[in-house]
Every structure is written in C-alpha cells, then in structure tokens.
Design an enzyme around this catalytic site. Structure first.
Site, PDB file in Angstrom:
ATOM      1  NE  ARG A 103      -2.559   1.058   3.592  1.00  0.00           N
ATOM      2  CZ  ARG A 103      -3.182   1.729   4.717  1.00  0.00           C
ATOM      3  NH1 ARG A 103      -4.412   1.605   4.525  1.00  0.00           N
ATOM      4  NH2 ARG A 103      -2.665   2.084   5.674  1.00  0.00           N
ATOM      5  CB  THR A 107      -1.822   7.355  -3.315  1.00  0.00           C
ATOM      6  OG1 THR A 107      -1.281   5.919  -3.364  1.00  0.00           O
ATOM      7  CG2 THR A 107      -0.791   8.219  -3.765  1.00  0.00           C
ATOM      8  CG  ASP A 202       2.446  -2.259   9.066  1.00  0.00           C
ATOM      9  OD1 ASP A 202       2.607  -3.639   8.615  1.00  0.00           O
ATOM     10  OD2 ASP A 202       2.589  -1.375   8.065  1.00  0.00           O
ATOM     11  CG  ASP A 205       6.073  -2.406   9.742  1.00  0.00           C
ATOM     12  OD1 ASP A 205       6.309  -3.099   8.640  1.00  0.00           O
ATOM     13  OD2 ASP A 205       5.892  -1.353   9.894  1.00  0.00           O
TER      14      ASP A 205
HETATM   15  C1  PRP Z   1      -0.958  -3.818   4.887  1.00  0.00           C
HETATM   16  C2  PRP Z   1      -2.110  -4.924   5.105  1.00  0.00           C
HETATM   17  C3  PRP Z   1      -2.735  -5.189   3.878  1.00  0.00           C
HETATM   18  C4  PRP Z   1      -3.033  -3.622   3.593  1.00  0.00           C
HETATM   19  C5  PRP Z   1      -4.310  -3.177   4.261  1.00  0.00           C
HETATM   20  O1  PRP Z   1      -0.003  -4.437   3.853  1.00  0.00           O
HETATM   21  O2  PRP Z   1      -1.098  -5.983   5.523  1.00  0.00           O
HETATM   22  O3  PRP Z   1      -2.027  -5.790   2.705  1.00  0.00           O
HETATM   23  O4  PRP Z   1      -2.021  -2.812   3.986  1.00  0.00           O
HETATM   24  O5  PRP Z   1      -4.462  -1.867   3.614  1.00  0.00           O
HETATM   25  P1  PRP Z   1      -5.785  -1.339   2.432  1.00  0.00           P
HETATM   26  O6  PRP Z   1      -7.064  -2.480   2.891  1.00  0.00           O
HETATM   27  O7  PRP Z   1      -6.087  -0.168   2.705  1.00  0.00           O
HETATM   28  O8  PRP Z   1      -5.378  -1.736   0.978  1.00  0.00           O
HETATM   29  P2  PRP Z   1       1.145  -3.194   3.735  1.00  0.00           P
HETATM   30  O9  PRP Z   1       1.021  -2.132   2.498  1.00  0.00           O
HETATM   31  O10 PRP Z   1       1.567  -2.454   4.986  1.00  0.00           O
HETATM   32  O11 PRP Z   1       2.252  -4.333   3.337  1.00  0.00           O
HETATM   33  P3  PRP Z   1       2.896  -5.451   4.056  1.00  0.00           P
HETATM   34  O12 PRP Z   1       1.943  -6.555   4.373  1.00  0.00           O
HETATM   35  O13 PRP Z   1       4.176  -5.864   3.258  1.00  0.00           O
HETATM   36  O14 PRP Z   1       3.430  -4.660   5.400  1.00  0.00           O
END
Ligand code: PRP
Length: 212
Positions: A103, A107, A202, A205
């Site tokens: 994500r 944005t 997160d 993380d």
């Molecule tokens: C986080 C989470 C989801 C997403 C949710 O991933 O694990 O995949 O964000 O957000 P959304 O519903 O607003 O799309 P992240 O981008 O932090 O990646 P990661 O899993 O690699 O930490």
C-alpha cells in the site's frame, strides 16, 4: 458480499493479545496462525466436496473428500504470509498462488510487485488471506486479479476489518461475483492516515519487522 464475523471467546482473546503493543513478533506470529485456524473452519464451510467410498476396518461406507480442481489459497504478501500455514493445515490439498501488494502510504493505493497466480482459475474456489482490511484497496485488487482469471467463488479471510473497507469490497463486487469475507472482528473506523482504529498497528511490520 457475504460477511461473517467470528463470535467466539477464543477469537476475542487472541485478537486482544494481537492488539497489545507489548506482544513480541514470535508471539504475534503464533497468534495469527492460531486465529487463522479458527477462522478457516468458517471460511471453508462451503468448500466443494465429492462423494467417495472408504473402507473401514469393519465395512465400506461413503464419505467425502475435497473436490477437484483443488482450491487455491492466495496470501497477500507480506502480512498474508503469516496466515498461510494455518490455512494449508486445514486445506492440505489446496494449491497456493502469491500476490505481492504494497500500500502506497501517501495515496493509500495498492501497488502490485509480485503476481504468481495460475492463469486459469475457472471452477476453482479461491481463499485470499490478508490480516488487515483497511481501505479495502488491497483486497479489491487481489479479488480483481482472481476474477480476471475466471474465478467466480472467492472467500477472503481477514483478522481485522474497518467498516469502510467492508463497504468498499461490498460496493465493488455486489452483483458481479460470489464474494465472502470472514473476519475475526470489525473495528471502529479508519483514521486519517488509513490505519484501522483501535487496530493492532502494521501487521506486516509486527510479523516480519519494519522494511521502510
Ligand atoms: C497492509 C496490510 C494489507 C493492506 C491493507 O499491507 O497487510 O495488505 O495494508 O490496507 P488496505 O485495505 O488499505 O489496502 P502493507 O502495504 O503495509 O504491506 P505489508 O503486508 O508488506 O506490510
């Protein structure tokens, strides 16, 4: 879209431990694994089966086994990886496809950096794994990928969801596809930077460490 919210004291207990900022990564990973097993029971309620004969030590009777083509499990990297083993434990004949989505924190759009899905998903039941359903952008993108490949029956398994994320998935797919979402809990809201509140922070993380 069908929504199933787990209502079980063990689920609530484990979610509370996940939320706790003092829970360390090894414990967090174990809790995610345990929670998936509990949610998978509900998520697989309509998994397709075929009748078969089985010979017991006493006689022959009829039973069922998971139908072919095998279901496909799709963990959304990174955080969905923490749910994979718990899901395959319950569905050992399933195959696994991988989607890497990140994500963009400015944005809040989902950016795809990996895609290893089978080309043809016609007739396959698909289980998408992601602990967090925040804006819903990542889950919507993942479901779009599997629908493009012919899947018509998709179940998402998430730990925490926001009301906004659930509405986004519902608005996108209602009338288009058979989509179910199974969650441990629906939290209060998204904050102004797209995090689920009260949430757990997160998930990626907390499972695997900070990358940027
Ligand atoms: C986080 C989470 C989801 C997403 C949710 O991933 O694990 O995949 O964000 O957000 P959304 O519903 O607003 O799309 P992240 O981008 O932090 O990646 P990661 O899993 O690699 O930490």
């Amino acid at each position: 879209m069908r929504l199933h919210i787990a209502d079980h004291p063990l689920v609530h207990h484990k979610v509370t431990c996940l939320r706790d900022e003092s829970t360390d990564s090894p414990t967090f990973r174990s809790l995610v694994d345990e929670l998936v097993t509990l949610l998978a029971y509900e998520a697989t309620r309509h998994v397709r089966v075929e009748f078969c004969n089985v010979t017991t030590p006493l006689t022959t009777t009829t039973g069922v086994h998971i139908a072919k083509p095998a279901p496909l499990i799709v963990p959304i990297l990174r955080a969905g990886l923490g749910m994979l083993e718990g899901m395959t434990r319950l569905l050992p004949t399933a195959e696994v496809g991988f989607l890497g989505l990140r994500r963009d924190e400015e944005t809040l759009e989902a950016v795809t950096y990996a895609n290893r899905l089978p080309e043809d998903l016609r007739g396959r039941q698909v289980f998408v794994l992601d602990p967090m359903l925040a804006t819903g952008g990542s889950l919507v993108a993942a479901i779009e990928y599997v629908l493009e490949r012919g899947a018509t029956d998709v179940t998402a398994v998430c730990l925490l969801a926001s009301p906004e994320g659930i509405d986004h998935v519902r608005d996108t797919f209602d009338g288009r596809a058979d989509v179910s979402v199974v969650v441990a809990t629906v939290d209060e809201k998204l904050n102004d930077v797209g995090f689920i509140v009260p949430g757990l922070g997160d998930a990626g993380d907390r499972l695997y460490g900070v990358v940027d």
